[in-house]
Write a protein that holds these residues in place. Structure first.
Motif, PDB file in Angstrom:
ATOM      1  N   VAL A 151     -22.183 -30.517  45.347  1.00  0.00           N
ATOM      2  CA  VAL A 151     -21.144 -29.370  44.883  1.00  0.00           C
ATOM      3  C   VAL A 151     -19.573 -29.287  45.208  1.00  0.00           C
ATOM      4  N   GLU A 152     -19.538 -30.200  45.804  1.00  0.00           N
ATOM      5  CA  GLU A 152     -17.571 -30.726  46.788  1.00  0.00           C
ATOM      6  C   GLU A 152     -17.510 -31.977  45.578  1.00  0.00           C
ATOM      7  N   MET A 153     -18.081 -32.385  45.115  1.00  0.00           N
ATOM      8  CA  MET A 153     -17.375 -33.720  43.909  1.00  0.00           C
ATOM      9  C   MET A 153     -17.076 -32.887  42.674  1.00  0.00           C
ATOM     10  N   GLU A 154     -15.822 -33.714  42.398  1.00  0.00           N
ATOM     11  CA  GLU A 154     -15.180 -33.627  40.327  1.00  0.00           C
ATOM     12  C   GLU A 154     -16.667 -33.566  39.917  1.00  0.00           C
ATOM     13  N   PRO A 155     -16.627 -32.587  39.246  1.00  0.00           N
ATOM     14  CA  PRO A 155     -17.467 -32.241  37.648  1.00  0.00           C
ATOM     15  C   PRO A 155     -17.668 -33.248  36.983  1.00  0.00           C
ATOM     16  N   GLU A 156     -16.781 -34.477  36.398  1.00  0.00           N
ATOM     17  CA  GLU A 156     -17.473 -35.086  35.936  1.00  0.00           C
ATOM     18  C   GLU A 156     -18.151 -36.586  36.466  1.00  0.00           C
ATOM     19  N   ALA A 157     -17.258 -36.452  38.492  1.00  0.00           N
ATOM     20  CA  ALA A 157     -18.919 -37.576  39.164  1.00  0.00           C
ATOM     21  C   ALA A 157     -19.395 -37.126  39.502  1.00  0.00           C
ATOM     22  N   SER A 158     -19.353 -35.556  39.445  1.00  0.00           N
ATOM     23  CA  SER A 158     -20.902 -35.179  40.035  1.00  0.00           C
ATOM     24  C   SER A 158     -21.942 -36.171  38.880  1.00  0.00           C
ATOM     25  N   GLN A 159     -21.983 -35.181  36.751  1.00  0.00           N
ATOM     26  CA  GLN A 159     -22.387 -35.921  36.442  1.00  0.00           C
ATOM     27  C   GLN A 159     -23.525 -36.734  36.575  1.00  0.00           C
ATOM     28  N   GLU A 160     -22.233 -37.447  36.209  1.00  0.00           N
ATOM     29  CA  GLU A 160     -22.494 -39.760  36.365  1.00  0.00           C
ATOM     30  C   GLU A 160     -23.266 -39.838  36.982  1.00  0.00           C
ATOM     31  N   VAL A 161     -23.896 -38.482  38.315  1.00  0.00           N
ATOM     32  CA  VAL A 161     -24.600 -39.129  39.502  1.00  0.00           C
ATOM     33  C   VAL A 161     -25.925 -38.817  39.117  1.00  0.00           C
ATOM     34  N   VAL A 162     -25.843 -37.284  38.897  1.00  0.00           N
ATOM     35  CA  VAL A 162     -27.119 -36.381  38.906  1.00  0.00           C
ATOM     36  C   VAL A 162     -28.065 -37.622  37.954  1.00  0.00           C
ATOM     37  N   GLU A 163     -27.386 -37.898  36.112  1.00  0.00           N
ATOM     38  CA  GLU A 163     -27.880 -38.513  35.794  1.00  0.00           C
ATOM     39  C   GLU A 163     -28.867 -39.916  36.527  1.00  0.00           C
ATOM     40  N   LEU A 164     -27.919 -40.637  36.444  1.00  0.00           N
ATOM     41  CA  LEU A 164     -28.645 -41.925  37.698  1.00  0.00           C
ATOM     42  C   LEU A 164     -29.427 -41.272  38.559  1.00  0.00           C
ATOM     43  N   LEU A 165     -29.500 -40.070  39.592  1.00  0.00           N
ATOM     44  CA  LEU A 165     -30.784 -39.614  40.412  1.00  0.00           C
ATOM     45  C   LEU A 165     -31.811 -39.102  39.540  1.00  0.00           C
ATOM     46  N   GLU A 166     -32.068 -39.497  38.449  1.00  0.00           N
ATOM     47  CA  GLU A 166     -32.980 -38.690  37.591  1.00  0.00           C
ATOM     48  C   GLU A 166     -33.842 -40.126  37.510  1.00  0.00           C
ATOM     49  N   HIS A 167     -33.797 -41.236  37.379  1.00  0.00           N
ATOM     50  CA  HIS A 167     -34.035 -42.163  37.036  1.00  0.00           C
ATOM     51  C   HIS A 167     -34.702 -43.109  38.171  1.00  0.00           C
ATOM     52  N   ARG A 168     -35.942 -43.580  37.827  1.00  0.00           N
ATOM     53  CA  ARG A 168     -36.827 -43.852  38.922  1.00  0.00           C
ATOM     54  C   ARG A 168     -36.142 -45.346  39.386  1.00  0.00           C
ATOM     55  N   GLU A 169     -36.199 -46.003  41.216  1.00  0.00           N
ATOM     56  CA  GLU A 169     -34.871 -46.499  41.374  1.00  0.00           C
ATOM     57  C   GLU A 169     -34.907 -48.510  40.944  1.00  0.00           C
ATOM     58  N   GLU A 170     -36.605 -48.948  41.315  1.00  0.00           N
ATOM     59  CA  GLU A 170     -37.029 -50.157  40.741  1.00  0.00           C
ATOM     60  C   GLU A 170     -36.905 -50.194  39.505  1.00  0.00           C
ATOM     61  N   THR A 171     -35.553 -49.949  38.501  1.00  0.00           N
ATOM     62  CA  THR A 171     -36.128 -49.720  37.499  1.00  0.00           C
ATOM     63  C   THR A 171     -34.289 -50.117  36.744  1.00  0.00           C
ATOM     64  N   ALA A 172     -34.111 -51.024  35.279  1.00  0.00           N
ATOM     65  CA  ALA A 172     -33.092 -50.970  34.711  1.00  0.00           C
ATOM     66  C   ALA A 172     -32.098 -50.238  34.894  1.00  0.00           C
ATOM     67  N   ALA A 173     -33.156 -48.963  34.646  1.00  0.00           N
ATOM     68  CA  ALA A 173     -32.074 -47.546  35.033  1.00  0.00           C
ATOM     69  C   ALA A 173     -31.572 -46.855  36.232  1.00  0.00           C
ATOM     70  N   GLY A 174     -32.057 -47.248  37.218  1.00  0.00           N
ATOM     71  CA  GLY A 174     -32.302 -47.092  38.653  1.00  0.00           C
ATOM     72  C   GLY A 174     -31.262 -48.071  38.914  1.00  0.00           C
ATOM     73  N   ARG A 175     -31.095 -49.117  38.087  1.00  0.00           N
ATOM     74  CA  ARG A 175     -29.896 -49.982  39.445  1.00  0.00           C
ATOM     75  C   ARG A 175     -28.791 -50.480  38.797  1.00  0.00           C
ATOM     76  N   MET A 176     -28.953 -49.378  37.335  1.00  0.00           N
ATOM     77  CA  MET A 176     -27.256 -49.359  36.778  1.00  0.00           C
ATOM     78  C   MET A 176     -26.085 -48.916  36.793  1.00  0.00           C
ATOM     79  N   THR A 177     -25.023 -49.489  36.339  1.00  0.00           N
ATOM     80  CA  THR A 177     -23.714 -48.214  36.033  1.00  0.00           C
ATOM     81  C   THR A 177     -23.006 -47.816  35.224  1.00  0.00           C
ATOM     82  N   THR A 178     -23.025 -46.627  35.158  1.00  0.00           N
ATOM     83  CA  THR A 178     -22.623 -45.770  33.926  1.00  0.00           C
ATOM     84  C   THR A 178     -20.656 -46.495  33.678  1.00  0.00           C
ATOM     85  N   GLU A 179     -20.154 -46.784  34.620  1.00  0.00           N
ATOM     86  CA  GLU A 179     -18.848 -47.613  34.372  1.00  0.00           C
ATOM     87  C   GLU A 179     -18.708 -48.794  33.639  1.00  0.00           C
ATOM     88  N   PHE A 180     -19.348 -48.719  32.085  1.00  0.00           N
ATOM     89  CA  PHE A 180     -18.462 -50.270  31.537  1.00  0.00           C
ATOM     90  C   PHE A 180     -17.679 -50.052  30.189  1.00  0.00           C
TER      91      PHE A 180
END
Length: 417
Positions: free
Chosen positions: A274-303
């Motif tokens: 809630v305290e984070m900037e909306p754009e940064a928060s949204q990126e993290v929320v999307e990544l939190l939806e993925h299982r950790e031990e997968t490529a999606a769980g390891r990836m970054t959206t900064e590219f």
């Protein structure tokens, strides 16, 4: 220039100009907000109580102190607000050796004695030269008052010194109000590599870690937090208020931020988001939806991804504006109008090509990628087989959604050891 150990100065006799005894030194003070090196005053036990002898009223210093004024002219020592007391706040305390990149404990303090003249009046100036972290300082304190001064000097002079120049010392103050008042920051620490800061932080007590992370710049704090062991990382963030935690988490790589928040209690994670900037928060929320031990769980959206029609000049332009990690610019990805991954262009080819060269002509073959559900083991195998630095991740429609970097794989492999 002559030096004097703090251990010898504590308890030293204070004399007036006629040679009469005025009292004994109880404390030596520093006012870091005014001068980080020069001793500001002495707290002296006199017949009329504890008094503050200002440095300007000290004419000479040898084994004892010679004052140019009387105790009646010195203010009463009513607390030590705004002052750093060398015995209370420095002796036996942990400090950060910025040069040696480690946490050390102070056994004694070496003070440099200088003479100066102000307004035609001579007086002594005392400055901190170094802190003693070795056996010599410990022995000097242990035997103080038990052995004659001359004999003690003969003994300690035979012991090699282990000192740190005062300029390499970062103080740790856990009280936020006092830290601000004394202007104690970690400017020296902030110049180190985040991995070195992480090693230092891991050696500190919880309150000291919190104090460091409250004073570091958000960028430095974020990079350092990514290098800290996950268990310690979690403790640090839990010790911070949600606003400060959000400031730091915002500056972390999104994948590292997601991994961290996934380990926190749900209510704290939500407060930070809630305290984070909306754009940064949204990126993290999307990544939190993925299982950790997968490529999606390891990836970054900064590219970096550009249209298939882009040129080398376009690539250089977006690199100038890019604020992501170093690994993320090793490869530029090409996508079509639907975001589908089309190709990958190594940075080295871009550097060597002419500005008007189409990026599509510089793509490397084969185009290696992973799907979101690809397992950790398969990701590691791809990095090993193709000597990758980055690995693009696509969804079920082959749309580029993220990138796994080599440091993510190293972290993953270390966690399996």
């Amino acid at each position: 220039m002559p030096t004097l150990p703090l251990s010898e100065l504590l308890g030293a006799t204070v004399y007036d100009p006629s040679g009469a005894v005025l009292g004994r030194v109880r404390e030596v003070t520093l006012a870091p907000q005014e001068d980080r090196d020069r001793i500001a005053s002495f707290i002296v036990k006199t017949k009329s109580g504890n008094r503050v002898l200002p440095h300007s009223a000290v004419s000479t210093i040898d084994a004892n102190i010679h004052a140019s004024t009387k105790p009646a002219d010195w203010p009463a020592a009513n607390g030590a607000e705004g002052l750093f007391l060398l015995e209370r706040d420095l002796l036996d305390q942990q400090v950060i050796d910025v040069h040696g990149r480690k946490v050390v404990r102070v056994n004694d303090v070496d003070l440099e004695v200088n003479a100066t003249t102000e307004a035609g009046i001579p007086h002594a100036v005392l400055k901190i030269q170094s802190v003693d972290i070795g056996v010599r300082g410990a022995i000097r304190r242990l035997l103080r008052g038990l052995a004659p001064r001359a004999a003690l000097h003969l003994l300690v002079d035979k012991i090699p010194p282990r000192t740190i120049p005062w300029s390499f010392v970062d103080l740790i103050e856990t009280d936020p109000a006092r830290r601000i008042k004394l202007k104690i920051a970690h400017e020296g620490l902030a110049t180190l590599h985040p991995a070195d800061i992480a090693d230092i932080v891991e050696d500190l007590a919880p309150k000291e870690r919190e104090a460091v992370f409250r004073t570091l710049d958000e960028d430095v704090a974020a990079e350092t937090l990514e290098e800290v062991e996950p268990s310690v990382q979690k403790l640090i963030v839990e010790s911070l208020d949600s606003e400060r935690a959000a400031e730091i988490v915002e500056e972390m790589d999104p994948d590292a931020a997601a991994d961290l928040l996934a380990d926190l209690p749900q209510d704290q994670t939500e407060q930070i988001l809630v305290e984070m900037e909306p754009e940064a928060s949204q990126e993290v929320v999307e990544l939190l939806e993925h299982r950790e031990e997968t490529a999606a769980g390891r990836m970054t959206t900064e590219f970096l991804a550009l249209p298939v029609t882009a040129t080398v000049e376009n690539a250089i332009g977006v690199m100038r504006e890019f604020e992501g990690g170093v690994e993320s610019v090793i490869t530029i990805y090409l996508v079509d109008s639907h975001g589908t991954l089309v190709g990958a262009v190594p940075l080295v080819k871009i550097v060597l090509a002419k500005p008007d060269t189409p990026l599509l002509s510089l793509t490397q073959e084969p185009l290696v990628f992973a799907r979101k559900e690809t397992s950790d083991n398969e990701v590691a195998e791809l990095f090993d087989k193709y000597n990758l630095v980055t690995l693009p991740v696509v969804d079920e429609h082959n749309k580029l959604v993220g990138v796994v970097t080599s440091d993510d794989v190293i972290t993953m492999l270390r966690g399996k050891l």
